[in-house]
Write an enzyme that holds these catalytic residues in place. Structure first.
Site, PDB file in Angstrom:
ATOM      1  N   HIS A   1       6.167  28.405  48.453  1.00  0.00           N
ATOM      2  CA  HIS A   1       5.281  28.586  47.318  1.00  0.00           C
ATOM      3  C   HIS A   1       6.077  28.180  46.083  1.00  0.00           C
TER       4      HIS A   1
ATOM      5  N   GLU B   1       4.955  36.918  58.691  1.00  0.00           N
ATOM      6  CA  GLU B   1       5.489  37.466  57.428  1.00  0.00           C
ATOM      7  C   GLU B   1       4.744  38.707  56.925  1.00  0.00           C
TER       8      GLU B   1
ATOM      9  N   TYR C   1       1.436  38.957  56.517  1.00  0.00           N
ATOM     10  CA  TYR C   1       0.196  38.644  55.797  1.00  0.00           C
ATOM     11  C   TYR C   1      -1.030  39.015  56.647  1.00  0.00           C
TER      12      TYR C   1
ATOM     13  N   ARG D   1       1.917  29.585  62.394  1.00  0.00           N
ATOM     14  CA  ARG D   1       3.196  30.281  62.146  1.00  0.00           C
ATOM     15  C   ARG D   1       3.083  31.647  62.801  1.00  0.00           C
TER      16      ARG D   1
ATOM     17  N   HIS E   1       7.656  40.578  54.914  1.00  0.00           N
ATOM     18  CA  HIS E   1       8.235  40.663  53.566  1.00  0.00           C
ATOM     19  C   HIS E   1       8.749  42.072  53.274  1.00  0.00           C
TER      20      HIS E   1
ATOM     21  N   ALA F   1      10.236  44.025  55.401  1.00  0.00           N
ATOM     22  CA  ALA F   1      11.350  44.391  56.288  1.00  0.00           C
ATOM     23  C   ALA F   1      12.610  44.609  55.446  1.00  0.00           C
TER      24      ALA F   1
ATOM     25  N   GLN G   1      18.357  32.155  43.811  1.00  0.00           N
ATOM     26  CA  GLN G   1      18.295  32.449  42.379  1.00  0.00           C
ATOM     27  C   GLN G   1      17.246  31.660  41.602  1.00  0.00           C
TER      28      GLN G   1
ATOM     29  N   CYS H   1      15.765  24.928  41.661  1.00  0.00           N
ATOM     30  CA  CYS H   1      16.913  25.113  42.552  1.00  0.00           C
ATOM     31  C   CYS H   1      18.176  25.205  41.712  1.00  0.00           C
TER      32      CYS H   1
ATOM     33  N   VAL I   1      43.255  21.227  27.523  1.00  0.00           N
ATOM     34  CA  VAL I   1      42.976  20.350  26.389  1.00  0.00           C
ATOM     35  C   VAL I   1      43.091  21.136  25.082  1.00  0.00           C
TER      36      VAL I   1
ATOM     37  N   ARG J   1      28.020  52.362  32.789  1.00  0.00           N
ATOM     38  CA  ARG J   1      27.676  53.311  31.721  1.00  0.00           C
ATOM     39  C   ARG J   1      26.185  53.633  31.724  1.00  0.00           C
TER      40      ARG J   1
HETATM   41  P1  FAD Z   1      33.416  28.389  34.368  1.00  0.00           P
HETATM   42  O1  FAD Z   1      33.013  28.412  35.771  1.00  0.00           O
HETATM   43  O2  FAD Z   1      34.124  29.594  33.847  1.00  0.00           O
HETATM   44  O3  FAD Z   1      34.344  27.118  34.154  1.00  0.00           O
HETATM   45  C1  FAD Z   1      35.046  26.865  32.965  1.00  0.00           C
HETATM   46  C2  FAD Z   1      36.235  25.972  33.263  1.00  0.00           C
HETATM   47  O4  FAD Z   1      36.809  25.547  32.039  1.00  0.00           O
HETATM   48  C3  FAD Z   1      37.343  26.641  34.027  1.00  0.00           C
HETATM   49  O5  FAD Z   1      37.630  25.933  35.220  1.00  0.00           O
HETATM   50  C4  FAD Z   1      38.537  26.625  33.067  1.00  0.00           C
HETATM   51  O6  FAD Z   1      39.767  26.448  33.738  1.00  0.00           O
HETATM   52  C5  FAD Z   1      38.200  25.447  32.201  1.00  0.00           C
HETATM   53  N1  FAD Z   1      38.815  25.478  30.868  1.00  0.00           N
HETATM   54  C6  FAD Z   1      38.710  26.447  29.930  1.00  0.00           C
HETATM   55  N2  FAD Z   1      39.370  26.072  28.816  1.00  0.00           N
HETATM   56  C7  FAD Z   1      39.899  24.850  29.062  1.00  0.00           C
HETATM   57  C8  FAD Z   1      40.658  23.938  28.301  1.00  0.00           C
HETATM   58  N3  FAD Z   1      41.030  24.189  27.065  1.00  0.00           N
HETATM   59  N4  FAD Z   1      41.037  22.783  28.878  1.00  0.00           N
HETATM   60  C9  FAD Z   1      40.700  22.472  30.136  1.00  0.00           C
HETATM   61  N5  FAD Z   1      39.959  23.306  30.896  1.00  0.00           N
HETATM   62  C10 FAD Z   1      39.558  24.468  30.364  1.00  0.00           C
HETATM   63  N6  FAD Z   1      26.817  32.816  39.444  1.00  0.00           N
HETATM   64  C11 FAD Z   1      25.686  32.669  40.096  1.00  0.00           C
HETATM   65  O7  FAD Z   1      24.767  32.024  39.589  1.00  0.00           O
HETATM   66  N7  FAD Z   1      25.493  33.207  41.322  1.00  0.00           N
HETATM   67  C12 FAD Z   1      26.456  33.912  41.938  1.00  0.00           C
HETATM   68  O8  FAD Z   1      26.235  34.400  43.048  1.00  0.00           O
HETATM   69  C13 FAD Z   1      27.678  34.062  41.288  1.00  0.00           C
HETATM   70  N8  FAD Z   1      28.666  34.765  41.857  1.00  0.00           N
HETATM   71  C14 FAD Z   1      29.841  34.907  41.205  1.00  0.00           C
HETATM   72  C15 FAD Z   1      30.866  35.631  41.799  1.00  0.00           C
HETATM   73  C16 FAD Z   1      32.069  35.780  41.171  1.00  0.00           C
HETATM   74  C17 FAD Z   1      33.151  36.590  41.833  1.00  0.00           C
HETATM   75  C18 FAD Z   1      32.281  35.188  39.897  1.00  0.00           C
HETATM   76  C19 FAD Z   1      33.591  35.341  39.187  1.00  0.00           C
HETATM   77  C20 FAD Z   1      31.265  34.488  39.285  1.00  0.00           C
HETATM   78  C21 FAD Z   1      30.033  34.352  39.931  1.00  0.00           C
HETATM   79  N9  FAD Z   1      28.989  33.671  39.353  1.00  0.00           N
HETATM   80  C22 FAD Z   1      27.825  33.514  40.014  1.00  0.00           C
HETATM   81  C23 FAD Z   1      29.048  33.202  37.962  1.00  0.00           C
HETATM   82  C24 FAD Z   1      29.252  31.688  37.892  1.00  0.00           C
HETATM   83  O9  FAD Z   1      30.345  31.297  38.659  1.00  0.00           O
HETATM   84  C25 FAD Z   1      29.398  31.324  36.429  1.00  0.00           C
HETATM   85  O10 FAD Z   1      28.231  31.654  35.752  1.00  0.00           O
HETATM   86  C26 FAD Z   1      29.686  29.846  36.260  1.00  0.00           C
HETATM   87  O11 FAD Z   1      30.867  29.499  36.920  1.00  0.00           O
HETATM   88  C27 FAD Z   1      29.807  29.498  34.783  1.00  0.00           C
HETATM   89  O12 FAD Z   1      30.039  28.128  34.700  1.00  0.00           O
HETATM   90  P2  FAD Z   1      30.783  27.453  33.483  1.00  0.00           P
HETATM   91  O13 FAD Z   1      30.947  26.045  33.876  1.00  0.00           O
HETATM   92  O14 FAD Z   1      30.083  27.769  32.225  1.00  0.00           O
HETATM   93  O15 FAD Z   1      32.206  28.180  33.384  1.00  0.00           O
HETATM   94  P1  NAP Z   2      27.297  41.486  33.790  1.00  0.00           P
HETATM   95  O1  NAP Z   2      26.304  41.270  34.825  1.00  0.00           O
HETATM   96  O2  NAP Z   2      26.921  41.365  32.371  1.00  0.00           O
HETATM   97  O3  NAP Z   2      27.882  42.951  34.039  1.00  0.00           O
HETATM   98  C1  NAP Z   2      28.852  43.524  33.258  1.00  0.00           C
HETATM   99  C2  NAP Z   2      29.035  44.999  33.627  1.00  0.00           C
HETATM  100  O4  NAP Z   2      30.006  45.571  32.780  1.00  0.00           O
HETATM  101  C3  NAP Z   2      27.797  45.840  33.492  1.00  0.00           C
HETATM  102  O5  NAP Z   2      27.781  46.760  34.561  1.00  0.00           O
HETATM  103  C4  NAP Z   2      27.985  46.570  32.175  1.00  0.00           C
HETATM  104  O6  NAP Z   2      27.224  47.719  32.361  1.00  0.00           O
HETATM  105  C5  NAP Z   2      29.492  46.692  32.092  1.00  0.00           C
HETATM  106  N1  NAP Z   2      30.049  46.614  30.738  1.00  0.00           N
HETATM  107  C6  NAP Z   2      29.715  45.736  29.754  1.00  0.00           C
HETATM  108  N2  NAP Z   2      30.466  45.955  28.649  1.00  0.00           N
HETATM  109  C7  NAP Z   2      31.298  46.976  28.959  1.00  0.00           C
HETATM  110  C8  NAP Z   2      32.310  47.666  28.233  1.00  0.00           C
HETATM  111  N3  NAP Z   2      32.612  47.338  26.967  1.00  0.00           N
HETATM  112  N4  NAP Z   2      32.952  48.655  28.831  1.00  0.00           N
HETATM  113  C9  NAP Z   2      32.661  48.999  30.093  1.00  0.00           C
HETATM  114  N5  NAP Z   2      31.703  48.411  30.833  1.00  0.00           N
HETATM  115  C10 NAP Z   2      31.036  47.387  30.262  1.00  0.00           C
HETATM  116  O7  NAP Z   2      28.524  40.529  33.974  1.00  0.00           O
HETATM  117  P2  NAP Z   2      29.376  40.142  35.253  1.00  0.00           P
HETATM  118  O8  NAP Z   2      29.324  41.160  36.317  1.00  0.00           O
HETATM  119  O9  NAP Z   2      30.690  39.801  34.686  1.00  0.00           O
HETATM  120  O10 NAP Z   2      28.682  38.845  35.785  1.00  0.00           O
HETATM  121  C11 NAP Z   2      28.612  37.665  34.993  1.00  0.00           C
HETATM  122  C12 NAP Z   2      27.443  36.847  35.398  1.00  0.00           C
HETATM  123  O11 NAP Z   2      27.704  36.247  36.657  1.00  0.00           O
HETATM  124  C13 NAP Z   2      26.216  37.709  35.545  1.00  0.00           C
HETATM  125  O12 NAP Z   2      25.362  37.550  34.436  1.00  0.00           O
HETATM  126  C14 NAP Z   2      25.584  37.243  36.801  1.00  0.00           C
HETATM  127  O13 NAP Z   2      24.344  36.636  36.552  1.00  0.00           O
HETATM  128  C15 NAP Z   2      26.527  36.223  37.408  1.00  0.00           C
HETATM  129  N6  NAP Z   2      26.740  36.661  38.770  1.00  0.00           N
HETATM  130  C16 NAP Z   2      25.692  36.663  39.595  1.00  0.00           C
HETATM  131  C17 NAP Z   2      25.849  37.095  40.863  1.00  0.00           C
HETATM  132  C18 NAP Z   2      24.672  37.085  41.808  1.00  0.00           C
HETATM  133  O14 NAP Z   2      24.798  37.599  42.894  1.00  0.00           O
HETATM  134  N7  NAP Z   2      23.542  36.537  41.444  1.00  0.00           N
HETATM  135  C19 NAP Z   2      27.064  37.545  41.306  1.00  0.00           C
HETATM  136  C20 NAP Z   2      28.113  37.553  40.430  1.00  0.00           C
HETATM  137  C21 NAP Z   2      27.945  37.127  39.155  1.00  0.00           C
HETATM  138  P3  NAP Z   2      27.267  49.065  31.475  1.00  0.00           P
HETATM  139  O15 NAP Z   2      27.207  48.548  30.086  1.00  0.00           O
HETATM  140  O16 NAP Z   2      26.100  49.877  31.888  1.00  0.00           O
HETATM  141  O17 NAP Z   2      28.551  49.708  31.860  1.00  0.00           O
HETATM  142 FE1  SF4 Z   3      19.689  28.566  45.830  1.00  0.00          FE
HETATM  143 FE2  SF4 Z   3      18.530  26.183  45.470  1.00  0.00          FE
HETATM  144 FE3  SF4 Z   3      18.918  27.056  47.890  1.00  0.00          FE
HETATM  145 FE4  SF4 Z   3      17.080  28.243  46.334  1.00  0.00          FE
HETATM  146  S1  SF4 Z   3      17.044  26.166  47.108  1.00  0.00           S
HETATM  147  S2  SF4 Z   3      18.540  29.228  47.658  1.00  0.00           S
HETATM  148  S3  SF4 Z   3      18.084  28.086  44.360  1.00  0.00           S
HETATM  149  S4  SF4 Z   3      20.510  26.582  46.409  1.00  0.00           S
END
Ligand code: FAD
Ligand code: NAP
Ligand code: SF4
Length: 676
Positions: free
Chosen positions: A32, A170, A172, A220, A258, A260, A345, A359, A454, A570
């Site tokens: 969908h 599913e 339905y 299905r 759905h 489950a 997502q 996607c 950089v 928090r």
């Molecule tokens: P980043 O991934 O942070 O990349 C920035 C890059 O810039 C880095 O490689 C850094 O080395 C480089 N850089 C910084 N300054 C400089 C400089 N001066 N010169 C050269 N290089 C530099 N997102 C999801 O959507 N789904 C998930 O399930 C998910 N799971 C996550 C799980 C974990 C454990 C973590 C940590 C993140 C997860 N995220 C997830 C978040 C996702 O990875 C980030 O939102 C995404 O990587 C952000 O992309 P970005 O390119 O903006 O930054």
């Molecule tokens: P986040 O989702 O914004 O969570 C930050 C957490 O820290 C919250 O629990 C917040 O809740 C707490 N927090 C914020 N400020 C704080 C402070 N000053 N002191 C103490 N606690 C504080 O950020 P994130 O976990 O770093 O993830 C970053 C992004 O990556 C997310 O937006 C998410 O979309 C993405 N991501 C996605 C997945 C996924 O499975 N889809 C997985 C990993 C990451 P309280 O303020 O209530 O404490």
């Molecule tokens: Fe993630 Fe794209 Fe696969 Fe959906 S189709 S699960 S958004 S990678």
């Protein structure tokens, strides 16, 4: 079989259905997209499906179209009844046929899952995932609903579809009639199994009578309901045999209702996790069988066919991620496929949030007409700083358009935070995205400069025409007394394995990263997402086909966490409220089952040798932990924007850190580069 030199001989082998031939064994499963519900979106659907047919898919099944007014708000008629709809749908079928593909429309009746007060079901039993209580369908209404399916199939034939898929799984409407869980009737539509399977059989017989022999009917069939009170294996086989007699051409596999409480397609689910179910049916049925769920590479699809588990492979989300999946496989370049990482997502989460499907790894999906990657009018020399998802997406899109691109990263590898994400148990698929980008950067001639932090001065002195800042984020350091204590560590060092973490841990922050860090620390051995029997045992699924619904009487067996873990936030609301709409419950449930302690309403007071001192609600508490891991969100890293005298653009985390995810990062990077 296809030629022995073919890289995937079974997957690419044509399938002769007698009256028509499919060019290979790839079926694009029904999704969908949201476009079905928008009037006059046929051009967009034609572009979406046409692009997938051009990419080589053998048979496409559209997203579900509502069969009945009982699936829709008051006074809204199913779209197929509107004037001019046949011509509109011909835009879609012509677009697919022009590319050599075939297409079936899925006829859907949502039954007690309908989000309308007008909903009906076999019995007035509310679904746990819908606020509306269904009315019991009268015998007359049931006849009308059968007629609606038949009329819709006739419409599809006129509109040029090659067939229809009747959605019988599913949980339905049709599925609700089949099982005692939702069918408590005592008339000819309930009671005995013969009576309960009357509805699907009447629908198939009626459709076959209306469309004649030379039209595909896919049914299905719910082979594993994954709910209490579902079908037994023998019942589902009995229905399959009866459907064959009633005139179906192909039977597709349905896994799980759905409602489950078991993941069936999320990234935690192992690849090809459920093909063993189809395999058992294939030994008993004779029409071609389709298998599905978490098959996302041609290699896995080929293995499934080679094992004899099915005749056709259904892939849905993988074809959102890459419309050219089949052509790339056929050309022997499967490493060029942009792999679906099963994150949900931008596809399912979007739909459940009332948005159009897209996607995460391919923002063009369902936006084909609006987001075009065309040759740039003027080729520029571009610098992209940061090789995370935002920077990589911008770099390959710009290079594809003819710009000269140099991509810098301070790290010794591309990927940014995705290098952390892919180390989380259950997120192994994220490595595929890095493989895809690595390959595209290379093919498109992007100069990648690693180990290169950089500076503004370097950029100002360079001859780049424009600069894209994709420098991501820095983890937030919360102002808590004792934050410098030796027990306090960052999630980055934990996930990178720089620090050996003790037996007792508190995690401050329960966002996506807090949950992922807890998941990382709660595992000791192999991730269940890499092992099908372990996954099935964890979630209580019986692989011997002795349990009704595949789960009745089976205990889930999660391995307890090797550590005591406190996950703290928090906010006083339940933890994980902001995780993905369709996957958050899986993360939460998995951690709870592993014994992780979740604390809401925390006020952090100090960290010292004794551990983490905090108030939980009004109660003072000391968590006597060895380590405190900080996962308290992010702040944008954009020092390069200060004093930079070139035209520059900021994307991804560097632009906005709050609620940043890779969906936004990749989308923003792609869209910026598409118009530079
Ligand atoms: P980043 O991934 O942070 O990349 C920035 C890059 O810039 C880095 O490689 C850094 O080395 C480089 N850089 C910084 N300054 C400089 C400089 N001066 N010169 C050269 N290089 C530099 N997102 C999801 O959507 N789904 C998930 O399930 C998910 N799971 C996550 C799980 C974990 C454990 C973590 C940590 C993140 C997860 N995220 C997830 C978040 C996702 O990875 C980030 O939102 C995404 O990587 C952000 O992309 P970005 O390119 O903006 O930054
Ligand atoms: P986040 O989702 O914004 O969570 C930050 C957490 O820290 C919250 O629990 C917040 O809740 C707490 N927090 C914020 N400020 C704080 C402070 N000053 N002191 C103490 N606690 C504080 O950020 P994130 O976990 O770093 O993830 C970053 C992004 O990556 C997310 O937006 C998410 O979309 C993405 N991501 C996605 C997945 C996924 O499975 N889809 C997985 C990993 C990451 P309280 O303020 O209530 O404490
Ligand atoms: Fe993630 Fe794209 Fe696969 Fe959906 S189709 S699960 S958004 S990678």
């Amino acid at each position: 079989m296809n030629s022995p030199e073919s890289p995937f001989p079974r997957l690419l082998e044509p399938l002769d259905l007698g009256f028509t031939k499919l060019r290979n064994r790839v079926l694009m499963g029904s999704m969908h997209t949201g476009l079905e519900d928008i009037p006059n979106s046929h051009q967009r659907m034609a572009a979406f499906y046409g692009e997938r047919a051009r990419g080589g898919v053998g048979l496409i099944v559209t997203g579900g179209f509502m069969a009945s007014k009982h699936c829709l708000p008051e006074n809204v008629e199913p779209l197929f009844k509107l004037p001019g709809e046949i011509e509109n749908h011909k835009l879609i079928t012509d677009a697919v046929h022009r590319e050599g593909g075939k297409i079936c429309l899925q006829i859907l009746h949502t039954g007690r899952y309908s989000r309308t007060e007008n909903l009906i079901a076999p019995s007035p039993i509310k679904s746990p995932i819908n606020k509306f209580v269904p009315k019991e369908a009268s015998a007359k209404t049931i006849e009308e609903e059968i007629e609606a399916f038949v009329d819709f199939a006739g419409f599809c034939q006129q509109a040029g579809y090659d067939g229809v898929e009747i959605m019988g799984s599913e949980g339905y409407f049709i599925n609700e009639f089949i099982v005692e869980r939702t069918n408590h009737r005592t008339d000819q539509w309930g009671g005995s199994y013969e009576n309960r399977m009357r509805l699907p059989l009447e629908i198939v017989r009626g459709v076959r009578a209306r469309v004649g022999e030379n039209f595909i009917i896919i049914f299905r069939l719910s082979m594993l309901d994954l709910v209490e009170g579902g079908s037994s294996f023998d019942e589902a086989v009995q229905l399959g045999l009866a459907l064959e007699k009633a005139g179906v051409t192909i039977i597709n596999t349905g896994i799980g209702w759905h409602e489950a409480q078991i993941p069936t397609i999320a990234t935690k689910v192992p690849r090809a996790a459920f093909t063993w179910v189809t395999a058992q049916f294939r030994q008993r049925l004779s029409v071609p069988l389709v298998t599905s769920n978490r098959i996302n590479t041609p290699e896995v699809a080929e293995e499934v066919l080679a094992r004899g588990d099915a005749d056709i492979i259904s892939m849905a989300r993988p074809l959102l991620a890459d419309a050219d999946f089949v052509n790339k496989a056929a050309a022997g370049s499967s490493a060029d496929i942009n792999t679906c990482i099963a994150c949900n997502q931008a596809c399912l989460d979007n739909i459940f949030n009332g948005q159009l499907t897209s996607c995460l790894v391919n923002p063009r999906a369902c936006h084909e007409l609006e987001l075009e990657i065309s040759r740039a009018a003027q080729c520029k020399n571009l610098a992209v700083i940061g090789a995370g998802p935002a920077g990589m997406a911008a770099a390959i899109t710009a290079a594809e358009r003819g710009h000269t691109v140099t991509l810098f990263d301070a790290d010794n590898k591309i990927g940014g935070q995705f290098n952390l994400a892919r180390q989380i148990p259950g997120k192994e698929e994220f490595s595929e995205t890095l493989r895809y980008y690595r390959r595209q950067l290379d093919k498109l001639g992007v100069q990648v400069k690693l180990n290169h932090r950089v500076t503004v001065d370097q950029l100002n002195a360079s001859d780049f025409d424009e600069v894209i800042l994709a420098t991501g984020i820095v983890p937030r350091v919360p102002a808590i007394e004792g934050i410098d204590h030796s027990s306090v560590v960052s999630y980055i060092d934990v996930i990178n394995g720089v620090i050996e973490i003790g037996d007792k841990v508190a995690i401050i922050g329960a966002g996506g990263i807090g949950f992922d860090t807890a998941e990382y620390l709660a595992h000791s051995g192999e991730s269940a997402s890499q092992n099908i029997p372990v996954f099935m045992a964890e979630w209580g699924i019986d692989m011997s086909f002795n349990s009704r619904g595949g789960i009745e009487g089976v205990e889930a067996e999660f391995e307890p966490s090797p550590r005591t873990i406190y996950l703290c936030q928090r906010k006083s609301e339940g933890l994980g409220k902001n995780l993905g709409k369709t996957t958050g419950w899986i993360h939460r449930l998995g951690l709870i089952k592993r014994g992780i302690k979740m604390l809401a309403g925390c006020q952090y007071q100090r960290i010292d040798d004794a551990g983490l001192h905090l108030m939980v609600g009004n109660e003072p508490k000391l968590l006597e932990v060895d380590h405190v891991v900080i996962c308290a969100g992010q702040e944008s890293r954009r020092e390069l924007g200060v004093g930079l005298h070139k035209t520059f653009h900021i994307i991804g985390g560097a632009d906005v850190a709050t609620e940043l995810d890779a969906k936004r990062a990749i989308d923003q990077g792609t869209r910026l580069a598409a118009q530079l």
